[in-house]
Design an enzyme around this catalytic site. Structure first.
Site, PDB file in Angstrom:
ATOM      1  N   ASP A 155       0.858  -1.191   0.000  1.00  0.00           N
ATOM      2  CA  ASP A 155       0.000   0.000   0.000  1.00  0.00           C
ATOM      3  C   ASP A 155       0.893   1.241   0.000  1.00  0.00           C
ATOM      4  OD1 ASP A 155      -2.290   1.688   0.202  1.00  0.00           O
ATOM      5  OD2 ASP A 155      -3.299   0.200   1.433  1.00  0.00           O
ATOM      6  N   GLY A 157       4.252   1.569  -1.969  1.00  0.00           N
ATOM      7  CA  GLY A 157       4.235   1.973  -3.362  1.00  0.00           C
ATOM      8  C   GLY A 157       2.822   2.228  -3.840  1.00  0.00           C
ATOM      9  N   PHE A 192       0.256   0.822  -6.374  1.00  0.00           N
ATOM     10  CA  PHE A 192       0.131  -0.415  -7.137  1.00  0.00           C
ATOM     11  C   PHE A 192      -0.280  -0.184  -8.596  1.00  0.00           C
ATOM     12  CE2 PHE A 192      -3.860  -0.344  -4.469  1.00  0.00           C
ATOM     13  CZ  PHE A 192      -4.741   0.013  -5.483  1.00  0.00           C
ATOM     14  N   HIS A 242     -12.683  -1.005  -7.612  1.00  0.00           N
ATOM     15  CA  HIS A 242     -13.691   0.048  -7.759  1.00  0.00           C
ATOM     16  C   HIS A 242     -13.110   1.465  -7.762  1.00  0.00           C
ATOM     17  CE1 HIS A 242     -14.118  -0.282  -3.131  1.00  0.00           C
ATOM     18  NE2 HIS A 242     -13.559   0.900  -3.365  1.00  0.00           N
TER      19      HIS A 242
END
Length: 333
Positions: free
Chosen positions: A189, A215, A217, A237
């Site tokens: 995360d 990081g 993603f 989402h």
């Protein structure tokens, strides 16, 4: 939801935000925490929260009308539910997710603007740190209730290494590791999440089995592979279809052949008009993101198959918010 719409049900739905805002005000002002196990007068509560006596009385009466507080004469006390879930000193406290919902109200009030423009709207800021804290702790609130259902519904027997992508405080990694003694996990995360994640993991005594990789993603390399299971909870989402497809493809790259991918989200039926919460959550993403939305089962299945996964199937853990999991296996090629 009423089986048939009429004047009463339409007006009730239109004014439903009154109840939500009343609950949010009670949490924001700390009413339930101030009361704790005590019975206090209006004057005592007003003094404790630093508020006007008259308006505090109106709020307390409304909370009593909602049966969150109990009223006897001019004294108020927490109901059983409020004492368990809304007192910040109790382990079951869910006030953080309620504060997160409060931060979303201004955006939802501009839904018509978002629909016209096709993108997110400008919203009142409550401060980046306050909003980030309520979001992270709110996700922990929600996941703590849902994760035990996931562990019961999904077997990770024999799996050794889990990637929890966008895992925030690591709640799901914690529960999967507790249920599978030989499982190790990496929570990937944003770096700002790391201190909270490490404190949470340490509180469960799992710091030797769950580590953190920082990081973005959507852009950075997914460190620490290969993995034999990847958990993507409420990740898709926030992104548009192309970003989702790329993320699924990149997840496949760090999974071993035979690796398991688990996509957890508010997933629409292929008709796109059910379940209700998933349809509404798409609007929440419209208000708050550039391209995010909820996806239907067929769309997620197509992404998985295009990335080389096979045997996609849906798992329904019977969560309170109607979230589902789509699972698939990485092929040998």
């Amino acid at each position: 939801m009423a089986a048939k719409w009429d004047t009463g049900s339409l007006i009730g739905t239109s004014s439903a935000y009154w109840r939500g805002c009343t609950l949010q005000a009670g949490v924001r002002l700390g009413v339930f925490t101030v009361l704790g196990a005590r019975s206090l007068s209006t004057a005592e509560v007003a003094a404790a929260i630093g508020a006007d006596h008259r308006s505090t009385g109106y709020l307390l009466d409304a909370l009593a009308g909602m049966e969150l507080l109990l009223k006897s004469g001019d004294r108020y006390s927490n109901s059983e539910a409020a004492a368990t879930l809304l007192d910040e000193h109790k382990p079951g406290y869910i006030g953080h997710i309620i504060l997160h919902h409060h931060h979303l109200v201004d955006g939802w009030a501009q839904l018509d603007v978002a629909v016209r423009s096709g993108g997110p709207v400008e919203q009142r800021s409550y401060g980046a740190e306050a909003e980030r804290r309520s979001f992270l702790l709110g996700m922990f609130n929600l996941a703590s209730g849902v994760a035990p259902l996931m562990v019961e519904a999904i077997s990770l027997a024999g799996r050794k290494r889990l990637l929890d992508l966008g895992g925030g405080p690591g709640t799901y990694a914690i529960h999967f590791c507790r249920a599978n003694p030989y499982l190790q996990a990496v929570v990937f995360d944003r770096p700002t999440t790391e201190p909270f994640m490490k404190r949470t993991v340490a509180s469960f005594g799992l710091s030797d089995r769950i580590t953190f990789a920082g990081g973005d993603f959507n852009h950075d390399s997914l460190a620490g592979g290969p993995y034999d299971v990847a958990w993507l909870s409420h990740v898709l989402h926030s992104n548009g279809p192309e970003q989702c497809m790329e993320l699924v493809r990149r997840t496949a790259e760090v999974l071993e052949p035979g690796g398991l991918i688990l996509i957890h989200d508010f997933i629409l039926d292929d008709t796109r008009d059910k379940p209700e919460f998933a349809t509404l959550f798409s609007l929440n993403m419209l208000i708050n993101t550039a391209q995010g939305r909820t996806y239907c089962r067929a769309e997620i299945t197509a992404m998985l198959e295009a990335a080389g996964f096979s045997a996609p199937h849906c798992i329904d853990p019977k969560t309170p918010n109607q979230s589902l999991v789509i699972a698939a296996i990485k092929g040998d090629t």
